[in-house]
Motif scaffolding. Structure first.
Motif, PDB file in Angstrom:
ATOM      1  N   THR A 138     -38.387 -64.902 -14.169  1.00 47.68           N
ATOM      2  CA  THR A 138     -39.743 -65.418 -13.891  1.00 47.68           C
ATOM      3  C   THR A 138     -40.594 -65.418 -15.165  1.00 47.68           C
ATOM      4  N   LYS A 139     -39.939 -65.169 -16.314  1.00 45.36           N
ATOM      5  CA  LYS A 139     -40.647 -65.098 -17.613  1.00 45.36           C
ATOM      6  C   LYS A 139     -41.834 -64.138 -17.530  1.00 45.36           C
ATOM      7  N   GLY A 140     -41.587 -63.003 -16.881  1.00 49.72           N
ATOM      8  CA  GLY A 140     -42.652 -62.030 -16.639  1.00 49.72           C
ATOM      9  C   GLY A 140     -42.751 -60.964 -17.716  1.00 49.72           C
ATOM     10  N   ILE A 195     -38.411 -48.770 -19.507  1.00 57.68           N
ATOM     11  CA  ILE A 195     -38.205 -49.878 -20.445  1.00 57.68           C
ATOM     12  C   ILE A 195     -39.188 -50.992 -20.105  1.00 57.68           C
ATOM     13  N   ARG A 196     -39.673 -51.676 -21.153  1.00 62.27           N
ATOM     14  CA  ARG A 196     -40.525 -52.843 -20.915  1.00 62.27           C
ATOM     15  C   ARG A 196     -39.653 -54.086 -21.131  1.00 62.27           C
ATOM     16  N   VAL A 197     -39.751 -55.020 -20.198  1.00 61.11           N
ATOM     17  CA  VAL A 197     -38.969 -56.257 -20.282  1.00 61.11           C
ATOM     18  C   VAL A 197     -39.944 -57.419 -20.231  1.00 61.11           C
ATOM     19  N   TRP A 198     -39.847 -58.360 -21.177  1.00 61.87           N
ATOM     20  CA  TRP A 198     -40.715 -59.537 -21.135  1.00 61.87           C
ATOM     21  C   TRP A 198     -40.058 -60.714 -21.843  1.00 61.87           C
ATOM     22  N   LYS A 209     -35.046 -62.162   7.794  1.00 60.01           N
ATOM     23  CA  LYS A 209     -34.729 -62.933   6.584  1.00 60.01           C
ATOM     24  C   LYS A 209     -35.876 -62.777   5.595  1.00 60.01           C
ATOM     25  N   PHE A 210     -35.591 -63.066   4.327  1.00 57.20           N
ATOM     26  CA  PHE A 210     -36.638 -63.069   3.313  1.00 57.20           C
ATOM     27  C   PHE A 210     -37.079 -64.508   3.085  1.00 57.20           C
ATOM     28  N   VAL A 211     -38.393 -64.670   3.012  1.00 52.88           N
ATOM     29  CA  VAL A 211     -38.938 -65.981   2.647  1.00 52.88           C
ATOM     30  C   VAL A 211     -39.622 -65.809   1.291  1.00 52.88           C
ATOM     31  N   VAL A 212     -39.130 -66.533   0.302  1.00 50.96           N
ATOM     32  CA  VAL A 212     -39.631 -66.378  -1.071  1.00 50.96           C
ATOM     33  C   VAL A 212     -40.265 -67.689  -1.514  1.00 50.96           C
ATOM     34  N   LYS A 213     -41.535 -67.607  -1.937  1.00 53.80           N
ATOM     35  CA  LYS A 213     -42.159 -68.798  -2.540  1.00 53.80           C
ATOM     36  C   LYS A 213     -42.098 -68.592  -4.050  1.00 53.80           C
ATOM     37  N   GLY A 214     -41.354 -69.445  -4.714  1.00 59.59           N
ATOM     38  CA  GLY A 214     -41.049 -69.228  -6.134  1.00 59.59           C
ATOM     39  C   GLY A 214     -42.177 -69.629  -7.062  1.00 59.59           C
ATOM     40  N   GLY A 215     -41.969 -69.284  -8.340  1.00 60.50           N
ATOM     41  CA  GLY A 215     -42.881 -69.774  -9.379  1.00 60.50           C
ATOM     42  C   GLY A 215     -43.911 -68.771  -9.853  1.00 60.50           C
ATOM     43  N   ARG A 216     -43.850 -67.532  -9.367  1.00 60.05           N
ATOM     44  CA  ARG A 216     -44.830 -66.541  -9.843  1.00 60.05           C
ATOM     45  C   ARG A 216     -44.201 -65.612 -10.880  1.00 60.05           C
TER      46      ARG A 216
END
Ligand code: EPU
Length: 436
Positions: free
Chosen positions: A246-248, A281-284, A3-10
């Motif tokens: 993630t607004k990255g 492509i750049r995405v932000w 399984k994948f364990v994802v800690k969000g917010g980054r």
């Protein structure tokens, strides 16, 4: 079971390289069968659907050599079996491309009928219509489709619905058929064009791929080639959405920006910034995300394979969005999982109403299909807290090292092995028996 364990917010930041397209590779690898000489296929994604294709080719007698990270040399001249058994067909629906390729080369094929599918009813009537038009007969028994023809002859094929799979299968079967085949109401997806380009690089004569009329003049022989699969449009789109969620700020490399147009336009409406270069492509994101409406459609429309990912983003936007799914009847099965993460989505038939709340919360969830799994990863990256995603074999069917690529962009995502409860209980009861 993993399984994948994802800690969000980054925030995702940096550069990522997109792999070769799954939906092109799973047709190009069987297409090698049509060649009278060895072929080299490059930019092949490392995903389980590709591994199954390679296994099928080997079992048929082809010699397959892995030459470098993402390239295979395949010698089809040693093939002496013409059958794809159920154990493979149940794992990979696209095994139906072996029907067209084997029929086109040997005038016969025996392939297990594809098994059940989480996306709903997936008929193959249009594939069979194309084979019949070219002069093949088919029978179905014991779950196997048998195709045979004395000789394949070019014909006119008009598809009742726009179908990627049947368009590509018709091309495979017609490429060596005598005379002219005209496919009307053809699918126009980038992978349809990629398959045509691959076949043409072996000496085929296919014109019009990428429009709704494809003309194929049959040739007697196809020769060896070296060909690189196009970049995966949907993997690129998935990363674009993950960056937005993630607004990255990420440079996505090895893409064909033209293939991403419908995705780019929607993301720009939502408030995502996108700058296009030749093959990247750049995405932000530097402002608020806002609602929009999405209707899925065959290419060049918005791809159904991006529907669950964009729905996740719209949960994080402000306002009410409407999504209409026009291809697969069961493509909203991920909604229950997103609701566990706090999403406010109502589904009525093929329409979903999303009340954007701007946030999601981590939860244990299950991937119910490939793209649903990708959407849950995106949700986990943007959510507060920890998200655990089970049944990730769906994701590994079609994404090449997704967790590794995301980690390199700063995400906190790990793949962990979980002991299978059923297997554990079985082992325990065996031990108990032995102890008695
Ligand atoms: N259809 C028929 N009869 C047929 C074939 C299709 O009625 O004989 C209908 C289907 O029921 C569907 C529509 O036509 O409503 C379109 O189906 P299509 O044949 O285009 O889908 P496919 O070839 O089976 C490919 C992709 C899918 C993607 C669809 C639509 C591959 C291996 N699979 O499926 O990809 O969703 O096109 O773009 O190329 C994925 O990658 O996650 C995935 C599911």
């Amino acid at each position: 079971m993993d399984k994948f364990v994802v800690k969000g917010g980054r925030r995702l930041e940096g550069e990522v390289t997109i792999s070769g397209a799954k939906n092109a590779a799973v047709a190009i690898l069987p297409a090698v069968i049509l060649s009278d000489e060895p072929c080299t296929v490059e930019n092949v994604p490392y995903i389980s659907d590709v591994r199954i294709c390679i296994q099928i080719l080997k079992e048929m007698g082809a010699e397959v050599t892995n030459i470098g990270k993402d390239a295979y040399r395949i010698d089809p001249t040693t093939i002496d079996k013409f059958c794809v058994p159920y154990e493979y067909a149940r794992k990979m629906r696209a095994s139906y491309y072996f029907l067209g390729a084997l029929l086109g080369k040997f005038n016969k094929a025996r392939v297990s009928m594809p098994g059940g599918c989480p996306l709903g009813d997936r008929p193959i009537d249009q594939h069979l219509k194309a084979f019949t038009a070219l002069g093949a007969k088919h029978t179905l028994s014991q779950g196997m489709i048998d195709l045979s023809a004395d000789k394949l002859k070019g014909n006119q094929i008009f598809f009742d619905v726009v179908t990627v799979g049947a368009t590509m299968n018709a091309m495979l079967a017609a490429v060596k058929a005598e005379g002219l085949t005209v496919i009307e109401n053809a699918a126009k997806e980038p992978h349809v064009v990629d398959l045509a380009n691959f076949l043409n690089s072996m000496g085929a004569n296919i014109m019009g791929a990428g429009t709704d009329v494809i003309k194929i003049r049959g040739v007697e022989h196809l020769h060896g080639t070296t060909y690189a699969v196009i970049p995966d449009q949907i993997e690129a789109g998935t990363f674009m959405v993950a960056v937005a969620a993630t607004k990255g700020d990420v440079l996505i490399k090895n893409v064909i920006p033209k293939h991403l147009e419908s995705i780019t336009k929607k993301l720009e409406k939502i408030g995502v910034n996108i700058e296009q270069f030749d093959d990247s492509i750049r995405v932000w994101v530097d402002g608020p995300l806002v609602k929009t409406n999405v209707k899925t459609a065959p290419h060049p429309g918005f791809p159904t394979d991006m529907q669950s990912q964009i729905a996740t983003l719209l949960c994080l936007a402000q306002g009410t969005s409407i999504i209409t799914e026009n291809i697969w009847e069961q493509r909203f099965r991920y909604v229950d999982e997103l609701r566990r993460m706090g999403a406010d989505i109502t589904v009525n038939g093929k329409v979903a109403l999303i009340e954007g709340t701007g946030k999601l919360m981590g939860a244990p969830v299950k991937a119910c299909d490939l793209r649903a799994g990708a959407a849950l990863i995106i949700a986990g990256l943007a959510a507060s807290g920890v998200t655990e995603i089970e049944d990730i074999y769906h994701i590994e069917r079609g994404y090449d090292c997704m967790e590794g690529k995301l980690r390199a962009l700063g995400a906190d995502i790990e793949k962990v092995s979980v002991p299978d409860k059923a297997e554990e209980n079985e082992a325990k009861s065996e031990n108990d028996k032995a102890a008695v």
